[in-house]
Write a protein that holds these residues in place. Structure first.
Motif, PDB file in Angstrom:
ATOM      1  N   ILE A 176       0.860  -1.181   0.000  1.00 13.77           N
ATOM      2  CA  ILE A 176       0.000   0.000   0.000  1.00 13.77           C
ATOM      3  C   ILE A 176       0.900   1.236   0.000  1.00 13.77           C
ATOM      4  O   ILE A 176       1.872   1.313   0.749  1.00 13.77           O
ATOM      5  CB  ILE A 176      -0.951  -0.002   1.224  1.00 13.77           C
ATOM      6  CG1 ILE A 176      -1.937   1.164   1.146  1.00 13.77           C
ATOM      7  CG2 ILE A 176      -0.170   0.032   2.531  1.00 13.77           C
ATOM      8  CD1 ILE A 176      -3.059   1.067   2.160  1.00 13.77           C
ATOM      9  N   HIS A 180      -1.697   3.840  -4.809  1.00 22.94           N
ATOM     10  CA  HIS A 180      -3.048   3.382  -4.458  1.00 22.94           C
ATOM     11  C   HIS A 180      -3.925   4.556  -4.028  1.00 22.94           C
ATOM     12  O   HIS A 180      -5.133   4.568  -4.299  1.00 22.94           O
ATOM     13  CB  HIS A 180      -2.963   2.332  -3.345  1.00 22.94           C
ATOM     14  CG  HIS A 180      -2.093   1.163  -3.691  1.00 22.94           C
ATOM     15  ND1 HIS A 180      -0.844   0.986  -3.149  1.00 22.94           N
ATOM     16  CD2 HIS A 180      -2.277   0.151  -4.579  1.00 22.94           C
ATOM     17  CE1 HIS A 180      -0.311  -0.107  -3.655  1.00 22.94           C
ATOM     18  NE2 HIS A 180      -1.149  -0.620  -4.528  1.00 22.94           N
ATOM     19  N   ILE A 249      -7.027   5.439   3.104  1.00 20.86           N
ATOM     20  CA  ILE A 249      -6.738   4.016   2.864  1.00 20.86           C
ATOM     21  C   ILE A 249      -5.445   3.578   3.550  1.00 20.86           C
ATOM     22  O   ILE A 249      -5.230   2.380   3.759  1.00 20.86           O
ATOM     23  CB  ILE A 249      -6.676   3.684   1.356  1.00 20.86           C
ATOM     24  CG1 ILE A 249      -5.501   4.399   0.680  1.00 20.86           C
ATOM     25  CG2 ILE A 249      -7.988   4.032   0.681  1.00 20.86           C
ATOM     26  CD1 ILE A 249      -5.276   3.924  -0.753  1.00 20.86           C
ATOM     27  N   PRO A 253      -7.396   0.386   4.813  1.00 26.47           N
ATOM     28  CA  PRO A 253      -7.168  -0.096   3.434  1.00 26.47           C
ATOM     29  C   PRO A 253      -8.400  -0.699   2.772  1.00 26.47           C
ATOM     30  O   PRO A 253      -8.530  -0.653   1.552  1.00 26.47           O
ATOM     31  CB  PRO A 253      -6.077  -1.163   3.616  1.00 26.47           C
ATOM     32  CG  PRO A 253      -5.407  -0.810   4.894  1.00 26.47           C
ATOM     33  CD  PRO A 253      -6.477  -0.234   5.769  1.00 26.47           C
ATOM     34  N   SER A 254      -9.337  -1.232   3.578  1.00 26.03           N
ATOM     35  CA  SER A 254     -10.522  -1.889   3.006  1.00 26.03           C
ATOM     36  C   SER A 254     -11.424  -0.910   2.254  1.00 26.03           C
ATOM     37  O   SER A 254     -12.281  -1.329   1.480  1.00 26.03           O
ATOM     38  CB  SER A 254     -11.320  -2.588   4.109  1.00 26.03           C
ATOM     39  OG  SER A 254     -11.729  -1.650   5.091  1.00 26.03           O
ATOM     40  N   TYR A 256     -10.489   0.844  -0.113  1.00 30.21           N
ATOM     41  CA  TYR A 256     -10.058   0.745  -1.512  1.00 30.21           C
ATOM     42  C   TYR A 256      -9.899  -0.702  -1.969  1.00 30.21           C
ATOM     43  O   TYR A 256     -10.332  -1.061  -3.066  1.00 30.21           O
ATOM     44  CB  TYR A 256      -8.740   1.485  -1.694  1.00 30.21           C
ATOM     45  CG  TYR A 256      -8.111   1.287  -3.057  1.00 30.21           C
ATOM     46  CD1 TYR A 256      -8.704   1.815  -4.194  1.00 30.21           C
ATOM     47  CD2 TYR A 256      -6.929   0.582  -3.201  1.00 30.21           C
ATOM     48  CE1 TYR A 256      -8.136   1.632  -5.445  1.00 30.21           C
ATOM     49  CE2 TYR A 256      -6.353   0.393  -4.452  1.00 30.21           C
ATOM     50  CZ  TYR A 256      -6.956   0.920  -5.567  1.00 30.21           C
ATOM     51  OH  TYR A 256      -6.391   0.726  -6.801  1.00 30.21           O
ATOM     52  N   PHE A 257      -9.292  -1.531  -1.132  1.00 27.95           N
ATOM     53  CA  PHE A 257      -9.032  -2.928  -1.508  1.00 27.95           C
ATOM     54  C   PHE A 257     -10.261  -3.777  -1.175  1.00 27.95           C
ATOM     55  O   PHE A 257     -10.540  -4.040  -0.011  1.00 27.95           O
ATOM     56  CB  PHE A 257      -7.817  -3.470  -0.762  1.00 27.95           C
ATOM     57  CG  PHE A 257      -6.527  -2.767  -1.099  1.00 27.95           C
ATOM     58  CD1 PHE A 257      -5.730  -3.206  -2.152  1.00 27.95           C
ATOM     59  CD2 PHE A 257      -6.113  -1.666  -0.365  1.00 27.95           C
ATOM     60  CE1 PHE A 257      -4.546  -2.559  -2.459  1.00 27.95           C
ATOM     61  CE2 PHE A 257      -4.923  -1.013  -0.666  1.00 27.95           C
ATOM     62  CZ  PHE A 257      -4.138  -1.467  -1.717  1.00 27.95           C
ATOM     63  N   GLU A 258     -10.960  -4.215  -2.202  1.00 26.26           N
ATOM     64  CA  GLU A 258     -12.164  -5.007  -1.979  1.00 26.26           C
ATOM     65  C   GLU A 258     -11.821  -6.418  -1.511  1.00 26.26           C
ATOM     66  O   GLU A 258     -12.532  -7.022  -0.712  1.00 26.26           O
ATOM     67  CB  GLU A 258     -12.998  -5.063  -3.265  1.00 26.26           C
ATOM     68  CG  GLU A 258     -13.563  -3.705  -3.682  1.00 26.26           C
ATOM     69  CD  GLU A 258     -14.388  -3.795  -4.946  1.00 26.26           C
ATOM     70  OE1 GLU A 258     -14.542  -4.912  -5.473  1.00 26.26           O
ATOM     71  OE2 GLU A 258     -14.888  -2.749  -5.402  1.00 26.26           O
ATOM     72  N   SER A 261      -7.333  -7.264   1.396  1.00 30.04           N
ATOM     73  CA  SER A 261      -6.916  -5.957   1.900  1.00 30.04           C
ATOM     74  C   SER A 261      -5.687  -6.098   2.795  1.00 30.04           C
ATOM     75  O   SER A 261      -5.661  -6.932   3.701  1.00 30.04           O
ATOM     76  CB  SER A 261      -8.052  -5.307   2.691  1.00 30.04           C
ATOM     77  OG  SER A 261      -7.625  -4.092   3.265  1.00 30.04           O
ATOM     78  N   SER A 264      -3.283  -2.083   7.790  1.00 31.92           N
ATOM     79  CA  SER A 264      -3.056  -0.638   7.795  1.00 31.92           C
ATOM     80  C   SER A 264      -1.669  -0.337   8.352  1.00 31.92           C
ATOM     81  O   SER A 264      -1.037  -1.190   8.994  1.00 31.92           O
ATOM     82  CB  SER A 264      -4.114   0.063   8.640  1.00 31.92           C
ATOM     83  OG  SER A 264      -3.929  -0.242  10.014  1.00 31.92           O
TER      84      SER A 264
END
Length: 361
Positions: A176, A180, A249, A253-254, A256-258, A261, A264
């Motif tokens: 990450i 991103h 994010i 992070p979730s 953006y990342f489906e 993830s 963090s």
């Protein structure tokens, strides 16, 4: 052979190759003499091989010119491109010459280290060289020899605990980073401007101009939305909550990342911190060094400080987050290469001839 250009005086050079920029200068100076984008242009020849260009664009076959990033994911993408970049600096920019070179390393990779060492001795004829990790050099630039380094760069975030100049843990990399944030900003703005054709480059400019970290994300969402207008390539964009949503994010992070993830930044920090010896807790928590392009995000240091306070770590000292600047890796190399105590650490040409490229390990 660059050795033909070396002066009688024993100058040492420091090279710092980053994802976006390449910095070069003499050891002992307070800043790099030259900064250039870490990109090389290349064209394919009739024999299938490439010709490389740095600083100037080839006049012929401009439509066939390819722009290539020398570094991606912390690793060199094309060693011929790296050679051409170094050659440009060594032959065109450094008239005094040098006989030793300290090179910063973004990611530790045995094969890459060996190839770089071979290039420096065989291609450029240096008498001595040394490869040092970026995290350690940045710590030196801050005036510290002990600290917990968080390097939040273009594609990933690395964490590394250092005590008295020695790494205590294996570097952990989390997928990450700044790219991103840019991609998520594109997604958010496409919802606001569904008919607009937003390119990555436009989103990158908007991110650099407006992105920031919310001190309290939930409170920011409840507050009245404030807008700033940005003009990019003759198009105007109103940026509201997207300015802090995109940067969130790093902490959630979730958003953006489906799928799959990553953890963090605070989560990674906590898990790595608690694996240290408890007698190091106070010194480490009061020397948290935040590096990389994401360190430029407004309020990121204050937010990370707040997140660490919420962790209720077994510490008696308050946490302290120090922001590094873009020249710190180079400056740390400049400091290290000029120390009298460091001179015995150089890898000499004689050692290279005896052990070969593996001498770098």
């Amino acid at each position: 052979d660059y050795s033909n250009h070396v002066s009688v005086e024993p100058f040492s050079l420091v090279f710092d190759l980053g994802h976006d920029y390449f910095r070069a200068g003499y050891a002992g100076e307070e800043g790099p003499l030259h900064i250039l984008e870490s990109k090389v242009k290349r064209t394919k020849r009739n024999d299938g091989r490439y010709s490389y260009y740095v600083g100037t664009e080839p006049q012929k076959h401009r439509e066939a010119v390819e722009s290539l990033r020398v570094l991606k994911g912390g690793l060199v993408t094309d060693f011929d491109a790296l050679e051409s970049l170094w050659e440009y600096f060594l032959l065109e920019k450094f008239t005094h010459g040098a006989n030793t070179l300290l090179y910063s390393e973004a990611k530790s990779d045995k094969k890459q280290r060996e190839i770089i060492t071979e290039i420096l001795f065989e291609k450029f004829g240096f008498d001595a060289t040394y490869v040092a990790p970026k995290t350690l050099l940045s710590l030196y630039a801050s005036g510290r020899y002990t600290g917990f380094v968080i390097d939040c760069g273009f594609e990933s975030t690395q964490t590394y605990a250092i005590c008295e100049g020695y790494g205590l843990q294996k570097v952990i990399e989390v997928p990450i980073g700044g790219t991103h944030i840019t991609e998520y900003l594109m997604t958010l703005l496409q919802k606001r401007y569904p008919s607009a054709l937003l390119s990555y480059d436009v989103a990158e400019i908007l991110k650099r101009n407006t992105a920031q970290v919310a001190l309290d994300y939930n409170q920011a969402l409840k507050s009245e939305e404030l807008f700033v207008t940005q003009s990019v390539l003759n198009n105007e964009y109103k940026i509201g909550n997207e300015s802090f949503n995109c940067a969130e994010i790093l902490f959630q992070p979730s958003l953006y990342f489906e799928k799959n993830s990553p953890r963090s930044i605070p989560e990674v920090f906590k898990s790595r911190f608690l694996k240290l010896d408890d007698n190091l807790y106070n010194e480490m928590v009061s020397n948290v060094l935040l590096l990389g392009g994401c360190a430029n995000l407004k309020n990121i240091d204050k937010r990370l400080h707040s997140e660490i306070e919420k962790m209720r770590l077994p510490i008696t000292k308050p946490p302290k987050v120090i922001l590094g600047n873009e020249n710190w890796t180079w400056l740390g190399g400049s400091i290290l290469a000029s120390l009298s105590t460091f001179q015995k650490m150089w890898i000499s040409r004689e050692e290279y001839k005896y052990d070969g490229p593996s001498v770098v390990h």
